[in-house]
Design an enzyme around this catalytic site. Structure first.
Site, PDB file in Angstrom:
ATOM      1  N   THR A 198     -54.164  35.874  98.906  1.00 16.95           N
ATOM      2  CA  THR A 198     -55.063  35.560 100.294  1.00 16.95           C
ATOM      3  C   THR A 198     -56.087  36.317  99.958  1.00 16.95           C
ATOM      4  OG1 THR A 198     -52.820  34.825 101.237  1.00 16.95           O
ATOM      5  CG2 THR A 198     -53.868  36.315 102.464  1.00 16.95           C
ATOM      6  N   ASP A 257     -47.241  36.710  97.654  1.00 10.89           N
ATOM      7  CA  ASP A 257     -46.056  35.794  97.492  1.00 10.89           C
ATOM      8  C   ASP A 257     -45.510  36.152  96.354  1.00 10.89           C
ATOM      9  OD1 ASP A 257     -45.955  35.786 100.374  1.00 10.89           O
ATOM     10  OD2 ASP A 257     -47.097  33.635  99.572  1.00 10.89           O
TER      11      ASP A 257
END
Length: 331
Positions: free
Chosen positions: A12, A87
């Site tokens: 991200t 994640d």
């Protein structure tokens, strides 16, 4: 002035909006650095664009690639910073903790919940602090630096999906924390951390089975020939439905009888497993080839098994390696 190698892998922190409306990694390592120009005031940073992946796509092959990049450059730098998606960052941090042991130099992972492309983001804060920690003379080992926290790679879990304080140190103190831009150290570098030990072989043939009430036992025989080890995420402190008279116990007994490992862990976030507490667990604990993860995180449990299986094909040796603590993964 200390020298740092920034190893960019995507995530991200390095994402931009796509034409379809989602986010995908697209920002390069040099672009990341350009967003935090003040880093040049206290260190020299070189960069490697190793991958540009959503961390959902990171796995054993990429973990080995990161470890190889650190090993190849280990003598040339004072520390390493790896930018990574959140994640699966806990898995990568655990994997590097086993593949790069006893490192007196810091190997730091960081990322963000918002892209550095955004105007208001946690990305700049996290990247600055990750590099600042990597430059600190008391920094050591594999750590995650995120939202002012420094967390051991074997103890870090992503516990929030959107908030900036996304990671927690599970059942163990944080290594350090930032108060504003001042580092407060809690855990000192161990005396035995004098030379890094690289051991990067992995075998990903590990299956994680989360038990649910009413689950049939015939799932376990289906894994035979495909996997070498089984992690059973059991209820509470651990056990098998039906106890030693149940079909699940028989399936685990047969699995271990074929020479495989079965590791019990718990679905509960804190305090770990203890198969000796209840009768539904005591018989399973006595089976040859059954181990307990105790208070290891699920990420560390699965990844350590991959690392163990990469080191040996002997089950007795594998059991010994699994139960040997590495960077406080088992207390």
């Amino acid at each position: 002035m200390r020298t740092i190698l920034l190893i960019a892998t995507g995530g991200t922190i390095a994402s931009r909006p796509t034409a379809a409306g989602g986010l995908a990694p697209a920002i390069t390592s040099q672009e990341l650095l350009s967003c935090v120009p003040e880093l040049a005031e206290f260190c020299r940073i070189d960069t490697i664009q190793l991958y540009n992946l959503d961390s959902t796509n990171m796995g054993p092959e990429q973990w080995q690639g990161i470890a190889a990049a650190v090993q190849e450059n280990y003598d040339r730098y004072d520390g390493f910073v790896i930018t990574h998606g959140t994640d699966t960052m806990g898995y990568t941090a655990a994997a590097l903790s086993y593949m790069i042991q006893k490192s007196p130099k810091p190997v730091v992972l960081t990322g963000s919940q918002k892209s550095i492309y955004n105007r208001d983001t946690d990305a700049r804060n996290n990247l600055w602090r990750a590099v600042a920690y990597a430059c600190h003379p008391d920094a050591w080992g594999v750590q995650i630096v995120f939202d002012n926290q420094v967390i051991l790679g074997t103890r870090a879990r992503k516990t929030r999906t959107k908030s900036f304080n996304a990671f927690s140190s599970i059942d163990y103190p944080e290594t350090a924390m930032f108060r504003d831009r001042r580092l407060i150290q809690f855990l000192q570098r161990p005396a035995e951390y004098t030379h890094a030990v690289f051991s990067t072989a992995l075998d990903p043939n590990v299956f994680v089975l989360r038990l649910v009430p009413g689950m049939r036992a015939d799932i376990i025989p289906m894994l035979e020939g495909r996997y070498r080890a089984l992690v059973l995420e059991s209820f509470g402190v651990g056990g098998l439905p039906g106890g030693d008279d149940g079909a699940m116990f028989a399936a685990v007994r047969d699995w271990c009888g074929a020479g495989h490992l079965a590791v019990f862990t718990t679905q509960v976030p804190h305090e770990g497993s203890d198969l000796a507490v209840y009768e539904v667990g005591r018989a399973a604990k006595a089976l040859p080839g059954v181990l307990e993860a105790h208070d290891m995180t699920p990420e560390a449990t699965a990844v350590k098994l991959m690392w163990v299986l990469g080191q040996t094909t002997d089950r007795a040796e594998a059991e010994k390696l699994f139960l040997t603590p590495v960077q406080w993964d088992i207390l």
